[in-house]
Design a protein around this motif. Structure first.
Motif, PDB file in Angstrom:
ATOM      1  N   ALA A   1       0.844  -1.196   0.000  1.00 18.97           N
ATOM      2  CA  ALA A   1       0.000   0.000   0.000  1.00 18.97           C
ATOM      3  C   ALA A   1       0.880   1.247   0.000  1.00 18.97           C
ATOM      4  CB  ALA A   1      -0.913   0.004   1.218  1.00 18.97           C
ATOM      5  N   GLN A   2       0.497   2.241  -0.787  1.00 17.00           N
ATOM      6  CA  GLN A   2       1.256   3.483  -0.909  1.00 17.00           C
ATOM      7  C   GLN A   2       0.555   4.589  -0.133  1.00 17.00           C
ATOM      8  OE1 GLN A   2       4.221   3.830  -2.582  1.00 17.00           O
ATOM      9  NE2 GLN A   2       4.083   1.614  -2.751  1.00 17.00           N
ATOM     10  N   PRO A   3       1.230   5.228   0.826  1.00 10.31           N
ATOM     11  CA  PRO A   3       0.589   6.345   1.537  1.00 10.31           C
ATOM     12  C   PRO A   3       0.576   7.605   0.683  1.00 10.31           C
ATOM     13  CG  PRO A   3       2.792   5.990   2.388  1.00 10.31           C
ATOM     14  CD  PRO A   3       2.532   4.892   1.390  1.00 10.31           C
ATOM     15  N   THR A   4      -0.470   8.422   0.861  1.00  7.09           N
ATOM     16  CA  THR A   4      -0.503   9.720   0.202  1.00  7.09           C
ATOM     17  C   THR A   4       0.491  10.646   0.899  1.00  7.09           C
ATOM     18  OG1 THR A   4      -2.301  10.465   1.623  1.00  7.09           O
ATOM     19  CG2 THR A   4      -2.923   9.461  -0.485  1.00  7.09           C
ATOM     20  N   ASP A   5       0.730  11.821   0.337  1.00  7.15           N
ATOM     21  CA  ASP A   5       1.731  12.740   0.890  1.00  7.15           C
ATOM     22  C   ASP A   5       1.402  13.151   2.321  1.00  7.15           C
ATOM     23  OD1 ASP A   5       3.185  12.636  -1.437  1.00  7.15           O
ATOM     24  OD2 ASP A   5       2.281  14.456  -2.273  1.00  7.15           O
ATOM     25  N   SER A   6       0.144  13.493   2.592  1.00  4.29           N
ATOM     26  CA  SER A   6      -0.221  13.932   3.939  1.00  4.29           C
ATOM     27  C   SER A   6      -0.104  12.790   4.948  1.00  4.29           C
ATOM     28  CB  SER A   6      -1.633  14.513   3.949  1.00  4.29           C
ATOM     29  OG  SER A   6      -2.545  13.589   3.416  1.00  4.29           O
ATOM     30  N   VAL A   7      -0.508  11.595   4.558  1.00  5.07           N
ATOM     31  CA  VAL A   7      -0.386  10.441   5.454  1.00  5.07           C
ATOM     32  C   VAL A   7       1.078  10.058   5.624  1.00  5.07           C
ATOM     33  CG1 VAL A   7      -0.983   8.005   5.758  1.00  5.07           C
ATOM     34  CG2 VAL A   7      -2.695   9.603   4.948  1.00  5.07           C
ATOM     35  N   GLU A   8       1.864  10.204   4.569  1.00  4.19           N
ATOM     36  CA  GLU A   8       3.291   9.890   4.655  1.00  4.19           C
ATOM     37  C   GLU A   8       3.988  10.799   5.672  1.00  4.19           C
ATOM     38  OE1 GLU A   8       6.740   8.649   1.524  1.00  4.19           O
ATOM     39  OE2 GLU A   8       5.479  10.354   0.994  1.00  4.19           O
ATOM     40  N   ASN A   9       3.603  12.073   5.715  1.00  6.24           N
ATOM     41  CA  ASN A   9       4.162  12.992   6.708  1.00  6.24           C
ATOM     42  C   ASN A   9       3.790  12.562   8.124  1.00  6.24           C
ATOM     43  OD1 ASN A   9       5.396  14.610   4.816  1.00  6.24           O
ATOM     44  ND2 ASN A   9       3.637  15.972   4.620  1.00  6.24           N
ATOM     45  N   MET A  10       2.557  12.122   8.322  1.00 11.13           N
ATOM     46  CA  MET A  10       2.125  11.645   9.644  1.00 11.13           C
ATOM     47  C   MET A  10       2.898  10.400  10.059  1.00 11.13           C
ATOM     48  SD  MET A  10      -1.970  11.954   9.605  1.00 11.13           S
ATOM     49  CE  MET A  10      -2.733  13.334   8.830  1.00 11.13           C
ATOM     50  N   LEU A  11       3.087   9.476   9.122  1.00  7.73           N
ATOM     51  CA  LEU A  11       3.798   8.234   9.429  1.00  7.73           C
ATOM     52  C   LEU A  11       5.271   8.513   9.710  1.00  7.73           C
ATOM     53  CD1 LEU A  11       2.229   5.789   6.813  1.00  7.73           C
ATOM     54  CD2 LEU A  11       1.573   6.157   9.188  1.00  7.73           C
ATOM     55  N   PHE A  12       5.861   9.510   9.023  1.00  3.87           N
ATOM     56  CA  PHE A  12       7.240   9.890   9.299  1.00  3.87           C
ATOM     57  C   PHE A  12       7.362  10.462  10.706  1.00  3.87           C
ATOM     58  CE2 PHE A  12      10.223  13.538   9.298  1.00  3.87           C
ATOM     59  CZ  PHE A  12      11.396  12.800   9.376  1.00  3.87           C
ATOM     60  N   ARG A  13       6.434  11.345  11.088  1.00  7.33           N
ATOM     61  CA  ARG A  13       6.465  11.930  12.436  1.00  7.33           C
ATOM     62  C   ARG A  13       6.262  10.873  13.512  1.00  7.33           C
ATOM     63  NH1 ARG A  13       2.541  15.955  10.566  1.00  7.33           N
ATOM     64  NH2 ARG A  13       3.758  17.411   9.334  1.00  7.33           N
ATOM     65  N   ALA A  14       5.502   9.826  13.190  1.00  8.67           N
ATOM     66  CA  ALA A  14       5.265   8.749  14.157  1.00  8.67           C
ATOM     67  C   ALA A  14       6.429   7.760  14.191  1.00  8.67           C
ATOM     68  CB  ALA A  14       3.972   8.009  13.811  1.00  8.67           C
TER      69      ALA A  14
END
Length: 113
Positions: free
Chosen positions: A67-80
């Motif tokens: 599954a590929q995260p969108t840009d906004s979700v990718e930023n959240m996952l990076f912060r987490a």
């Protein structure tokens, strides 16, 4: 069928609330979802614990199956701390000279070879 991890909007007008969902990339933003993976409330304070909630084990599973995260979700996952940052590329300098594409570490700012 490609999968996306993206935001699905809920809430009233001017009071957005988002679910982080795994969905087919062809389905609508608020359409059919495969699984709810967490939520995001942008109206909470930035330091509030209730602003973002993630199911880490399920997100890791969906990322492992492609599954590929969108840009906004990718930023959240990076912060987490679930995914590494994207590599940054330097393409030019302020004095007008074009340099070759150099990879830069987004954390330290050092040029990587």
């Amino acid at each position: 069928m490609t999968l996306k991890i993206r935001l699905a909007r809920l809430g009233c007008k001017h009071r957005p609330f988002y679910r982080i969902v795994a969905a087919n990339d062809k389905s609508r933003r608020d359409g059919k979802q495969i699984e709810v993976l967490g939520f995001y409330d942008p109206l909470q304070g930035k330091e509030d614990a209730n602003r973002v909630s993630l199911k880490f084990d399920r997100i890791k599973y969906w990322l492992s199956v492609g599954a590929q995260p969108t840009d906004s979700v990718e930023n959240m996952l990076f912060r987490a701390g679930l995914i590494p940052p994207k590599p940054m590329v330097v393409v030019g300098s302020k004095n007008g000279q074009q340099s070759t594409n150099l990879h830069v570490s987004p954390i330290t700012g050092e040029i990587l070879n």
